[in-house]
Write a protein that holds these residues in place. Structure first.
Motif, PDB file in Angstrom:
ATOM      1  N   PHE A  98       5.830  -6.766   6.268  1.00 27.35           N
ATOM      2  CA  PHE A  98       5.276  -6.728   4.881  1.00 27.35           C
ATOM      3  C   PHE A  98       3.923  -7.432   4.966  1.00 27.35           C
ATOM      4  N   ALA A  99       2.938  -7.217   3.834  1.00 26.93           N
ATOM      5  CA  ALA A  99       1.757  -7.707   3.855  1.00 26.93           C
ATOM      6  C   ALA A  99       1.748  -8.042   2.518  1.00 26.93           C
ATOM      7  N   CYS A 100       1.320  -9.209   2.339  1.00 24.20           N
ATOM      8  CA  CYS A 100       1.189 -10.111   0.842  1.00 24.20           C
ATOM      9  C   CYS A 100      -0.163 -10.400   0.686  1.00 24.20           C
ATOM     10  N   PHE A 114      -5.755   0.591  11.815  1.00 25.65           N
ATOM     11  CA  PHE A 114      -5.061  -0.687  11.810  1.00 25.65           C
ATOM     12  C   PHE A 114      -4.229  -0.894  10.575  1.00 25.65           C
ATOM     13  N   PRO A 115      -3.014  -0.019  10.573  1.00 21.17           N
ATOM     14  CA  PRO A 115      -1.904   0.102   9.440  1.00 21.17           C
ATOM     15  C   PRO A 115      -1.850  -1.227   8.644  1.00 21.17           C
ATOM     16  N   ALA A 116      -1.548  -2.408   9.517  1.00 22.73           N
ATOM     17  CA  ALA A 116      -1.483  -3.357   8.857  1.00 22.73           C
ATOM     18  C   ALA A 116      -2.464  -4.113   7.986  1.00 22.73           C
ATOM     19  N   ARG A 117      -3.844  -3.970   8.389  1.00 23.30           N
ATOM     20  CA  ARG A 117      -4.900  -4.199   7.550  1.00 23.30           C
ATOM     21  C   ARG A 117      -5.061  -3.240   6.386  1.00 23.30           C
ATOM     22  N   LEU A 118      -4.840  -1.954   6.548  1.00 22.72           N
ATOM     23  CA  LEU A 118      -4.664  -1.010   5.076  1.00 22.72           C
ATOM     24  C   LEU A 118      -3.706  -1.504   4.353  1.00 22.72           C
ATOM     25  N   ALA A 119      -2.496  -2.021   4.779  1.00 21.46           N
ATOM     26  CA  ALA A 119      -1.494  -2.483   3.927  1.00 21.46           C
ATOM     27  C   ALA A 119      -1.890  -3.679   3.182  1.00 21.46           C
ATOM     28  N   GLY A 120      -2.805  -4.502   4.227  1.00 26.99           N
ATOM     29  CA  GLY A 120      -2.954  -5.900   3.476  1.00 26.99           C
ATOM     30  C   GLY A 120      -4.207  -5.546   2.091  1.00 26.99           C
ATOM     31  N   ASN A 121      -4.749  -4.571   2.575  1.00 31.30           N
ATOM     32  CA  ASN A 121      -5.961  -4.085   1.457  1.00 31.30           C
ATOM     33  C   ASN A 121      -5.455  -3.620   0.226  1.00 31.30           C
ATOM     34  N   PHE A 122      -4.223  -2.878   0.566  1.00 33.73           N
ATOM     35  CA  PHE A 122      -3.611  -2.371  -0.434  1.00 33.73           C
ATOM     36  C   PHE A 122      -2.972  -3.277  -1.488  1.00 33.73           C
TER      37      PHE A 122
END
Length: 120
Positions: free
Chosen positions: A110-112, A40-48
């Motif tokens: 984007f993830a914020c 889940f790339p969006a979740r990893l980006a959110g975690n980052f």
């Protein structure tokens, strides 16, 4: 009392691309994060973004601890929370932060994330 606030925004595609490199993936994320969210790339980006927000909330950046010391998980309802390890946990205790609240939002590319540290 609020001890610190941090915020970060990251581009999902950049994190997804970086995660294709095993070194990046294992340096930034814990084994549990990888197991739960690698697909889940969006979740990893959110975690980052949360990891960056927590570093900013401490007011130190990643000078005394690394991204892998901040583990971002989600409860059964999907609400994110952090588990600190090693030097990040020690810094939390040193600063008198007893609770860290985080939130993540994704919008298109984007993830914020926002992190708030609370003390006595």
């Amino acid at each position: 009392m609020i001890k610190g606030i941090g915020m970060d925004m990251t581009e999902i595609s950049r994190v997804e691309q970086a995660c294709r490199k095993e070194h990046f993936l294992h340096r930034i994320f814990t084994a549990e994060e990888i197991t739960r969210y690698e697909q889940f790339p969006a979740r990893l980006a959110g975690n980052f973004a949360v990891k960056e927000a927590v570093a900013k909330m401490f007011g130190t950046g990643f000078r005394t601890f690394g991204p892998g010391d901040v583990e971002v998980l989600r409860d059964e309802t999907g609400k994110p929370y952090v588990v600190l390890h090693g030097p990040a946990k020690e810094l939390q205790e040193k600063l008198g932060i007893v609770s860290i609240f985080v939130t993540i939002t994704n919008e298109n590319d984007f993830a914020c994330a926002v992190a708030v540290g609370e003390g006595e």
